[in-house]
Write an enzyme that holds these catalytic residues in place. Structure first.
Site, PDB file in Angstrom:
ATOM      1  N   ASN A 122       4.550  -9.347   9.564  1.00  0.00           N
ATOM      2  CA  ASN A 122       4.900  -8.189   7.783  1.00  0.00           C
ATOM      3  C   ASN A 122       6.558  -7.915   8.062  1.00  0.00           C
ATOM      4  O   ASN A 122       6.142  -6.541   7.630  1.00  0.00           O
ATOM      5  CB  ASN A 122       3.774  -7.126   7.334  1.00  0.00           C
ATOM      6  CG  ASN A 122       2.373  -8.021   7.473  1.00  0.00           C
ATOM      7  OD1 ASN A 122       2.644  -8.984   6.261  1.00  0.00           O
ATOM      8  ND2 ASN A 122       1.832  -7.285   7.634  1.00  0.00           N
TER       9      ASN A 122
ATOM     10  N   HIS B 207      -6.936  -4.202   0.263  1.00  0.00           N
ATOM     11  CA  HIS B 207      -6.866  -3.850   1.729  1.00  0.00           C
ATOM     12  C   HIS B 207      -7.868  -3.438   1.987  1.00  0.00           C
ATOM     13  O   HIS B 207      -8.631  -2.301   1.501  1.00  0.00           O
ATOM     14  CB  HIS B 207      -5.852  -3.216   2.476  1.00  0.00           C
ATOM     15  CG  HIS B 207      -5.437  -3.812   3.606  1.00  0.00           C
ATOM     16  ND1 HIS B 207      -6.075  -2.748   4.194  1.00  0.00           N
ATOM     17  CD2 HIS B 207      -5.253  -3.941   4.227  1.00  0.00           C
ATOM     18  CE1 HIS B 207      -5.623  -3.028   5.835  1.00  0.00           C
ATOM     19  NE2 HIS B 207      -5.255  -3.835   5.931  1.00  0.00           N
TER      20      HIS B 207
ATOM     21  N   GLU C 168      -3.384  -1.873  -4.884  1.00  0.00           N
ATOM     22  CA  GLU C 168      -1.838  -1.592  -3.662  1.00  0.00           C
ATOM     23  C   GLU C 168      -1.079  -1.882  -5.051  1.00  0.00           C
ATOM     24  O   GLU C 168      -1.506  -2.519  -6.030  1.00  0.00           O
ATOM     25  CB  GLU C 168      -1.884  -3.239  -3.224  1.00  0.00           C
ATOM     26  CG  GLU C 168      -2.917  -2.906  -2.265  1.00  0.00           C
ATOM     27  CD  GLU C 168      -3.847  -4.220  -1.397  1.00  0.00           C
ATOM     28  OE1 GLU C 168      -2.226  -4.764  -0.334  1.00  0.00           O
ATOM     29  OE2 GLU C 168      -4.534  -4.301  -1.070  1.00  0.00           O
TER      30      GLU C 168
ATOM     31  N   SER D 169      -1.653  -7.803  -0.720  1.00  0.00           N
ATOM     32  CA  SER D 169      -1.101  -8.083   1.014  1.00  0.00           C
ATOM     33  C   SER D 169      -1.727  -9.975   1.092  1.00  0.00           C
ATOM     34  O   SER D 169      -0.639 -10.241   1.917  1.00  0.00           O
ATOM     35  CB  SER D 169      -1.831  -7.816   2.202  1.00  0.00           C
ATOM     36  OG  SER D 169      -3.277  -7.578   1.246  1.00  0.00           O
TER      37      SER D 169
ATOM     38  N   ASP E   9      -1.212   1.858  -2.801  1.00  0.00           N
ATOM     39  CA  ASP E   9      -0.675   1.893  -1.315  1.00  0.00           C
ATOM     40  C   ASP E   9       0.250   0.666  -0.976  1.00  0.00           C
ATOM     41  O   ASP E   9       0.349  -0.298  -2.009  1.00  0.00           O
ATOM     42  CB  ASP E   9      -1.833   0.683  -0.460  1.00  0.00           C
ATOM     43  CG  ASP E   9      -1.826   0.557   0.275  1.00  0.00           C
ATOM     44  OD1 ASP E   9      -1.137   0.140   1.457  1.00  0.00           O
ATOM     45  OD2 ASP E   9      -2.786  -0.050   1.046  1.00  0.00           O
TER      46      ASP E   9
ATOM     47  N   HIS F  36       2.583  -3.389   1.266  1.00  0.00           N
ATOM     48  CA  HIS F  36       4.603  -4.815   1.631  1.00  0.00           C
ATOM     49  C   HIS F  36       5.243  -3.906   0.221  1.00  0.00           C
ATOM     50  O   HIS F  36       5.842  -5.581  -0.194  1.00  0.00           O
ATOM     51  CB  HIS F  36       2.876  -5.527   0.559  1.00  0.00           C
ATOM     52  CG  HIS F  36       2.164  -6.260   2.177  1.00  0.00           C
ATOM     53  ND1 HIS F  36       2.157  -6.106   3.279  1.00  0.00           N
ATOM     54  CD2 HIS F  36       0.712  -5.574   2.061  1.00  0.00           C
ATOM     55  CE1 HIS F  36       1.142  -6.560   3.750  1.00  0.00           C
ATOM     56  NE2 HIS F  36       0.270  -6.114   3.620  1.00  0.00           N
TER      57      HIS F  36
ATOM     58  N   LYS G 114       5.060  -2.262   9.284  1.00  0.00           N
ATOM     59  CA  LYS G 114       5.120  -3.031   8.559  1.00  0.00           C
ATOM     60  C   LYS G 114       7.432  -3.500   8.397  1.00  0.00           C
ATOM     61  O   LYS G 114       8.401  -3.620   9.024  1.00  0.00           O
ATOM     62  CB  LYS G 114       4.660  -3.726   7.374  1.00  0.00           C
ATOM     63  CG  LYS G 114       3.340  -4.263   7.602  1.00  0.00           C
ATOM     64  CD  LYS G 114       2.378  -4.318   6.244  1.00  0.00           C
ATOM     65  CE  LYS G 114       0.902  -4.470   7.201  1.00  0.00           C
ATOM     66  NZ  LYS G 114      -0.231  -4.223   6.145  1.00  0.00           N
TER      67      LYS G 114
HETATM   68  C1  PLP Z   1      -1.515  -3.231   6.456  1.00  0.00           C
HETATM   69  C2  PLP Z   1      -2.133  -2.709   5.859  1.00  0.00           C
HETATM   70  C3  PLP Z   1      -2.559  -1.281   5.881  1.00  0.00           C
HETATM   71  C4  PLP Z   1      -2.923  -0.671   7.183  1.00  0.00           C
HETATM   72  O1  PLP Z   1      -1.803  -0.033   7.519  1.00  0.00           O
HETATM   73  P1  PLP Z   1      -1.802  -0.475   9.232  1.00  0.00           P
HETATM   74  O2  PLP Z   1      -0.961   0.690   9.691  1.00  0.00           O
HETATM   75  O3  PLP Z   1      -1.975  -1.314  10.159  1.00  0.00           O
HETATM   76  O4  PLP Z   1      -2.773   0.092   9.539  1.00  0.00           O
HETATM   77  C5  PLP Z   1      -3.451  -0.867   4.694  1.00  0.00           C
HETATM   78  N1  PLP Z   1      -2.705  -1.509   3.319  1.00  0.00           N
HETATM   79  C6  PLP Z   1      -2.625  -2.923   3.227  1.00  0.00           C
HETATM   80  C7  PLP Z   1      -2.689  -3.233   1.846  1.00  0.00           C
HETATM   81  C8  PLP Z   1      -1.584  -3.162   4.086  1.00  0.00           C
HETATM   82  O5  PLP Z   1      -1.384  -4.795   4.301  1.00  0.00           O
END
Ligand code: PLP
Length: 418
Positions: free
Chosen positions: A48, A134, A188, A192, A217, A220, A251
């Site tokens: 990512n 997620h 989100e 993801s 969230d 991505h 990411k």
């Molecule tokens: C990776 C991810 C997280 C968690 O983030 P980290 O910093 O890796 O713990 C939360 N939400 C989504 C949609 C993700 O892809």
């Protein structure tokens, strides 16, 4: 063998039988478009690290400098032993980047989701989630004890039905108002495992209409969308109407950590109530400093340049996939995440192994990361890939019959990631 080990051995065997067993693959190089594993160089379409920043020298240098000035450890939770400058600098940089009053950093995005949702909601409240959010948000839902309602993926009608129900919970049979129900919608922005976009503007209309709060969230999307690369909320010009903006620093930002951006009051409240913040040692100063450097890089001209390269690679792969595509899920929204749906768990593992033999690292994503029977290869493109890399990828996908024979791919125009 102890009784525990025997039991766990049986459970692992059952996972193997279903094609759901997982193993770590040791990588002996930094994360980048190419990684070394077992003495082999693999072309990496699994990470990512969208802007190719995981091994960026200026970001690594920021971490090294922070170790020199602040050492390796943070000592304790920030409320206990004092809060180090690198964490404050990160939060100032985040708030400025996202254009919010304030920000709070967490050790991971996972911790940010858990801490925030559990701080905001209790048993009497309602949490409304998109079906595909997620695991960090799903786990928070379990932990917070709020009434949980799931709407079908990106389905606004379904969301509205739930919101109507949730609002009416606050009204007695006599029509008199009880304590109004607190309702939080969480989604989100770019999903993801699908790579598609949430209809943020319409979700915001609905949450306003029914008096709900919204948490988005942007794990991505941050760094990839919007004039200032703040995320999809900026691209759709709706960021100011979202109460809680969440994301990760691990990411596109190329570092580690999670964050919440929002009002000063929200952040002050989380400092007091988010248990994953309060009861956890602060991230290493180096992690905070790297994340700050990542945020600054994303905002810079170099960050914009990386983004443009990424979208060029995405367009190149889309061109390769466009000609008829029985096995390839269509993807209308622009995204660096390209799922190739296989269906069967075992078949997905097989196909991933075949692509590995061909020197390409693409993970087989299976239950419980995605629903049963929707196992897939999840390709991710980054700005560190070259046009030639996309060409190799398309060739291998064609050999595996995951894209048709008759594709035309533009010849490499630039072999360097710029
Ligand atoms: C990776 C991810 C997280 C968690 O983030 P980290 O910093 O890796 O713990 C939360 N939400 C989504 C949609 C993700 O892809």
């Amino acid at each position: 063998m102890s009784a525990l080990d025997q039991e766990l051995g049986r459970r692992l065997a059952a996972l193997r039988g279903k094609g759901l067993h997982r193993e770590l693959r040791r990588i002996t190089s930094p994360q980048s478009a190419r990684v070394e594993s077992e003495g082999k160089t693999l072309l990496n379409f699994s990470s990512n690290d969208y802007l190719g920043l995981a091994n960026e020298p200026s970001i690594a240098d920021a971490a090294i400098e922070a170790v020199r000035r602040f050492g390796a450890g943070a000592g304790a939770s920030r409320l206990i032993c004092g809060s180090l400058t690198p964490h404050h600098e990160l939060e100032e940089a985040l708030a400025q980047f996202k254009g919010t009053q304030a920000a709070l950093s967490f050790s991971t995005g996972y911790a940010a989701a858990i801490g925030t949702i559990c701080a905001l909601l209790g048993k009497e409240d309602v949490l409304v989630l998109d079906k595909l959010v997620h695991a960090s948000i799903v786990d928070a839902a379990r932990l917070c004890g709020a009434k949980l309602r799931i709407f079908s993926h990106n389905d606004l009608g379904c969301l509205e039905d739930i919101l109507k129900w949730a609002r009416n919970r606050g009204v007695n049979a006599t029509g008199s108002e009880k304590e109004p129900a607190r309702i939080l919608v969480a989604t989100e922005s770019v999903f993801s495992m699908e790579g598609d976009h949430a209809p943020l503007a319409q979700i915001i209309e609905l949450k306003d209409k029914y008096g709900a709060w919204l948490m988005v969230d942007e794990a991505h999307a941050t760094g990839l969308y919007g004039p200032k690369r703040r995320g999809l909320a900026e691209e759709y010009d709706v960021a100011e109407r979202i109460e809680i903006q969440m994301g990760t620093l691990g990411k596109a930002m190329g570092a580690a950590g999670g964050y919440i951006c929002g009002s000063r009051v929200l952040i002050d409240y989380l400092i007091n109530r988010a248990r994953s913040f309060i009861f956890s040692t602060a991230p290493a100063p180096a992690a905070a400093a790297a994340a700050t450097a990542g945020v600054r890089f994303v905002q810079s001209e170099a960050g914009e340049h990386r983004r443009q390269i990424l979208w060029r690679r995405v367009a190149e792969l889309a061109a390769a996939r466009a000609v008829g595509k029985p096995n390839v899920e269509s993807c209308t929204d622009r995204s660096a995440i390209v799922p190739i749906i296989i269906g069967s768990e075992s078949r997905a593992v097989e196909v991933a192994a075949l692509s590995l033999d061909a020197g390409i690292l693409i993970p087989a994503i299976r239950y419980p990361t995605v629903p049963r029977g929707s196992a897939r290869l999840r390709l991710t493109l980054t700005a560190a890939h070259t046009n030639a890399d996309i060409h190799v990828l398309a060739e291998v996908l064609r050999e595996l019959q995951l894209i048709p024979n008759s594709f035309l791919l533009a010849q490499p125009v630039d072999a360097s990631p710029g």
